[in-house]
Design an enzyme around this catalytic site. Structure first.
Site, PDB file in Angstrom:
ATOM      1  N   ASP A 127       1.054  -1.087  -0.077  1.00  0.00           N
ATOM      2  CA  ASP A 127      -0.122   0.084  -0.162  1.00  0.00           C
ATOM      3  C   ASP A 127       0.791   1.220  -0.020  1.00  0.00           C
ATOM      4  OD1 ASP A 127      -2.455   1.335   0.095  1.00  0.00           O
ATOM      5  OD2 ASP A 127      -2.734   1.364   2.286  1.00  0.00           O
ATOM      6  N   HIS A 134      -3.654  13.918   0.932  1.00  0.00           N
ATOM      7  CA  HIS A 134      -3.823  13.026   2.160  1.00  0.00           C
ATOM      8  C   HIS A 134      -2.892  12.993   3.212  1.00  0.00           C
ATOM      9  CE1 HIS A 134      -5.376   9.550   4.403  1.00  0.00           C
ATOM     10  NE2 HIS A 134      -4.246   8.979   4.040  1.00  0.00           N
ATOM     11  N   GLU A 200     -10.616   4.075   3.544  1.00  0.00           N
ATOM     12  CA  GLU A 200      -9.898   4.584   2.791  1.00  0.00           C
ATOM     13  C   GLU A 200     -10.142   4.375   1.257  1.00  0.00           C
ATOM     14  OE1 GLU A 200      -5.668   3.865   3.964  1.00  0.00           O
ATOM     15  OE2 GLU A 200      -5.787   5.239   5.340  1.00  0.00           O
ATOM     16  N   GLU A 202      -9.088   4.191  -2.243  1.00  0.00           N
ATOM     17  CA  GLU A 202      -7.849   3.809  -2.749  1.00  0.00           C
ATOM     18  C   GLU A 202      -8.356   3.226  -4.448  1.00  0.00           C
ATOM     19  OE1 GLU A 202      -4.675   2.299  -0.706  1.00  0.00           O
ATOM     20  OE2 GLU A 202      -5.461   3.168   1.273  1.00  0.00           O
ATOM     21  N   ASP A 234      -9.212   0.413   1.794  1.00  0.00           N
ATOM     22  CA  ASP A 234      -8.234  -0.063   2.972  1.00  0.00           C
ATOM     23  C   ASP A 234      -8.936   0.163   4.100  1.00  0.00           C
ATOM     24  OD1 ASP A 234      -5.971  -1.130   3.734  1.00  0.00           O
ATOM     25  OD2 ASP A 234      -4.841   0.726   3.708  1.00  0.00           O
ATOM     26  N   ARG A 238      -8.253   3.914  13.294  1.00  0.00           N
ATOM     27  CA  ARG A 238      -7.675   5.242  13.415  1.00  0.00           C
ATOM     28  C   ARG A 238      -6.956   5.298  14.843  1.00  0.00           C
ATOM     29  NH1 ARG A 238      -6.184   6.111   8.383  1.00  0.00           N
ATOM     30  NH2 ARG A 238      -8.021   6.710   6.982  1.00  0.00           N
ATOM     31  N   GLN A 241      -4.375   2.625  14.989  1.00  0.00           N
ATOM     32  CA  GLN A 241      -3.130   3.303  13.952  1.00  0.00           C
ATOM     33  C   GLN A 241      -2.395   4.127  14.855  1.00  0.00           C
ATOM     34  OE1 GLN A 241      -4.924   5.020  10.597  1.00  0.00           O
ATOM     35  NE2 GLN A 241      -2.518   5.620   9.778  1.00  0.00           N
ATOM     36  N   TYR A 245       1.738   3.105  15.097  1.00  0.00           N
ATOM     37  CA  TYR A 245       2.346   3.413  14.088  1.00  0.00           C
ATOM     38  C   TYR A 245       3.755   3.922  14.279  1.00  0.00           C
ATOM     39  CZ  TYR A 245       2.333   8.497  13.342  1.00  0.00           C
ATOM     40  OH  TYR A 245       2.690   9.765  13.387  1.00  0.00           O
ATOM     41  N   LYS A 254      -4.721  -1.696  10.461  1.00  0.00           N
ATOM     42  CA  LYS A 254      -4.951  -1.629   9.098  1.00  0.00           C
ATOM     43  C   LYS A 254      -4.930  -3.246   8.324  1.00  0.00           C
ATOM     44  CE  LYS A 254      -3.556   2.594   7.537  1.00  0.00           C
ATOM     45  NZ  LYS A 254      -4.428   3.232   6.692  1.00  0.00           N
ATOM     46  N   THR A 258      -9.061  -5.504   3.784  1.00  0.00           N
ATOM     47  CA  THR A 258      -8.876  -4.647   2.749  1.00  0.00           C
ATOM     48  C   THR A 258      -9.855  -5.113   1.919  1.00  0.00           C
ATOM     49  OG1 THR A 258      -6.934  -4.106   3.182  1.00  0.00           O
ATOM     50  CG2 THR A 258      -7.574  -3.702   0.802  1.00  0.00           C
ATOM     51  N   GLU A 365     -10.256  12.646   7.315  1.00  0.00           N
ATOM     52  CA  GLU A 365     -10.069  13.948   6.840  1.00  0.00           C
ATOM     53  C   GLU A 365     -11.391  14.749   6.794  1.00  0.00           C
ATOM     54  OE1 GLU A 365      -7.742  11.614   3.788  1.00  0.00           O
ATOM     55  OE2 GLU A 365      -7.018  13.547   3.323  1.00  0.00           O
TER      56      GLU A 365
HETATM   57 MN    MN Z   1      -4.133   2.908   2.947  1.00  0.00          MN
END
Ligand code: MN
Length: 418
Positions: A127, A134, A200, A202, A234, A238, A241, A245, A254, A258, A365
């Site tokens: 990914d 973003h 997400e 994508e 994806d 949050r 994460q 991370y 994550k 997916t 976001e």
């Molecule tokens: Mn992603």
């Protein structure tokens, strides 16, 4: 180009598209390959069995299989031969299939009867993080305005190795993950169901032919290795994460799921929608420099649907062309160290956000980490994704009187396991 199969001008699957998928004609049927045409699937295993798909590959059984991998591993000229043969067979002026009632009966399956399967046996999943908007938005929220875009970001396509075992086909329910997180006001971490469940937006591309370990794929050759594209959701937790991370990047926030759309749209079908991407800030190192248009104008929509709502509510509208780094640059970068990419690998773009509020590709976001909830027409609001919500993503290119579409990828969030 017009087909004898009737479909509306609005369909994602006209004769110009012909995306590949794996399907079962009925629940207890065997999976096999097909292409989407209007509201039908054309069963390629039937045509192949009748000797109607002759091509320069030595393999006689490319399509009576549970994945597209073998077909994808063939030379690009085999892809082109099959595509042009299918377009000819479906052409309104070609009687070969059109006037063979018995064969049509066998080869066309109404899409509504079929069960779609994962189209590709996915070896590795990578990914990327290729949307500047973003990366900037997330950077501001996680690290503050001064450190929003890391110093490497404009020099290389940042990415990480994801997990392929949890990639699921559209329509698969997603169980809310549990994990460790540290609320802002807590001294020590807590364990529980994620409270900040997100999508997400994508797109991803599948590798056709790979490269040998120790060799690289140049940015100019890169597109020769791309079989086609799908929509990717994806899913991201949050809160998990944010706590995990640093220093090695995304992990359990994550890799729980997916989702991908079932139809693989080929680069040949997307060719008319090639366009330029954002102007680079400065010229990258030579191995990432490419000539010509490497972006594609693919419109992207995200909807949320919940029980009792009259219809799905659109929360985002973005475009694949907003990505700063192209697929060709991603693939060149991925292999520049000699890493071998293999048939069936999935490389995803990273969340695709634009420079307007409505084009942001994640709830993180869109609601600025919950500070600005989305207000729905029925009075409800959403900061993140609730249990019972279904997230639907759709993608298409708009041609002159036709669309080249990807269909959609959807997934419903179920409560965490007790
Ligand atoms: Mn992603």
């Amino acid at each position: 180009m017009k087909s004898f199969i009737q479909y509306s001008a609005d369909t994602h699957f006209p004769i110009q598209n012909l995306p590949y998928g794996i399907f079962k004609p009925k629940p207890d049927g065997m999976p096999r390959a097909g292409v989407a045409i209007g509201d039908f699937i054309l069963d390629l295993s039937v045509l192949e069995d009748k000797g109607m798909l002759k091509n320069s590959s030595s393999e006689k059984n490319l399509f009576n299989r549970s994945s597209l991998n073998l077909f994808m591993s063939r030379d690009k000229n085999v892809w082109k031969e099959i595509r042009s043969r299918l377009q000819s067979l479906l052409d309104e002026n070609n009687p070969e299939l059109r006037d063979n009632k018995e064969l049509r009966q066998e080869a066309f399956i109404p899409m509504s009867d079929a069960i779609m399967c994962k189209p590709v046996e996915i070896g590795d999943y990578t990914d990327f993080y290729s949307s500047r908007e973003h990366a900037t938005n997330v950077g501001i929220m996680f690290r503050g305005k001064e450190n929003a875009l890391m110093p490497n970001w404009l020099h290389l396509p940042v990415g990480y190795h994801g997990r392929s075992s949890s990639i699921v086909i559209s329509g698969t329910d997603i169980i809310r993950p549990k994990g460790q997180m540290k609320p802002a006001d807590a001294e020590t971490p807590v364990f529980g169901a994620s409270k900040l469940m997100d999508f997400e937006l994508e797109m991803g591309f599948f590798i056709g032919k790979g490269n040998e370990l120790g060799t690289s794929i140049s940015v100019e050759e890169a597109e020769e290795h791309i079989f086609g594209m799908v929509i990717v959701n994806d899913w991201s937790a949050r809160d998990i994460q944010a706590w995990e991370y640093v220093p090695l990047g995304p992990f359990l926030g994550k890799n729980f799921a997916t989702s991908i759309s079932p139809w693989v749209v080929t680069l040949d079908a997307l060719e008319p929608f090639r366009c330029s991407g954002p102007k680079p800030e400065f010229e990258p190192l030579p191995y990432l420099r490419s000539k010509g248009n490497k972006a594609f104008d693919i419109k992207l929509d995200v909807f949320i649907e919940a029980h009792g709502w009259p219809e799905p509510y659109k929360v985002s509208h973005s475009n694949f062309k907003f990505l700063y780094w192209s697929m060709a640059q991603q693939l060149a970068h991925h292999t520049v160290n000699g890493c071998n990419i293999q048939t069936g690998d999935l490389l995803a773009s990273g969340t695709i956000s634009g420079d307007t509020k409505e084009s942001r590709g994640s709830m993180l976001e869109l609601t600025w980490r919950g500070a600005e909830p989305i207000k729905l027409p029925n009075g409800e609001e959403r900061k993140f994704i609730n249990d019972g919500d279904t997230v639907i993503m759709s993608a298409y290119c708009e041609g002159d009187g036709y669309k080249i579409g990807f269909g959609e990828v959807s997934g419903k969030i179920l409560p965490a396991k007790q």
